[in-house]
Design an enzyme around this catalytic site. Structure first.
Site, PDB file in Angstrom:
ATOM      1  N   ASN A   1      -6.090  -2.856   2.134  1.00 22.57           N
ATOM      2  CA  ASN A   1      -6.053  -4.305   2.300  1.00 22.57           C
ATOM      3  C   ASN A   1      -7.480  -4.819   2.419  1.00 22.57           C
ATOM      4  OD1 ASN A   1      -3.257  -4.476   2.350  1.00 22.57           O
ATOM      5  ND2 ASN A   1      -3.127  -4.426   4.570  1.00 22.57           N
TER       6      ASN A   1
ATOM      7  N   ARG B   1       0.824  -1.221   0.000  1.00 23.10           N
ATOM      8  CA  ARG B   1       0.000   0.000   0.000  1.00 23.10           C
ATOM      9  C   ARG B   1       0.853   1.263   0.000  1.00 23.10           C
ATOM     10  NH1 ARG B   1      -3.360  -0.328   5.017  1.00 23.10           N
ATOM     11  NH2 ARG B   1      -1.458  -1.326   5.734  1.00 23.10           N
TER      12      ARG B   1
END
Length: 90
Positions: A38, A20
């Site tokens: 996520n 990320r």
């Protein structure tokens, strides 16, 4: 300039490897907007929008991910842009 938006779900070893935060860095460098997060099943989901060429480069990067990731599959779904102006981690 043609705008494009995509939703991408990335599977493989993509959580716990800085995916990320690396996506945030890449999106910022490319000048695209959206978010990355996520999912509970171990995948990563991203929304990317902006100039079509920059979105294409971001999608290409999502297929590879950072060095520590092992991307198995990317599902890319086209959408209409929402007019977002920033990219962030959710």
């Amino acid at each position: 300039m043609t705008q494009r938006a995509v939703q991408v779900v990335v599977t493989g070893r993509v959580q716990g490897v800085g995916f990320r935060w690396s996506a945030l860095d890449r999106a910022t460098a490319l000048g695209v907007a959206g978010w990355v997060r996520n999912l509970h099943d171990g995948s990563v989901e991203a929304w990317v929008e902006g100039p079509a060429d920059a979105v294409a480069k971001m999608v290409e990067w999502l297929h590879e991910g950072p060095a520590w990731a092992s991307v198995r599959h990317c599902k890319v779904t086209e959408h209409s842009p929402l007019g977002m102006s920033d990219f962030f981690v959710r």
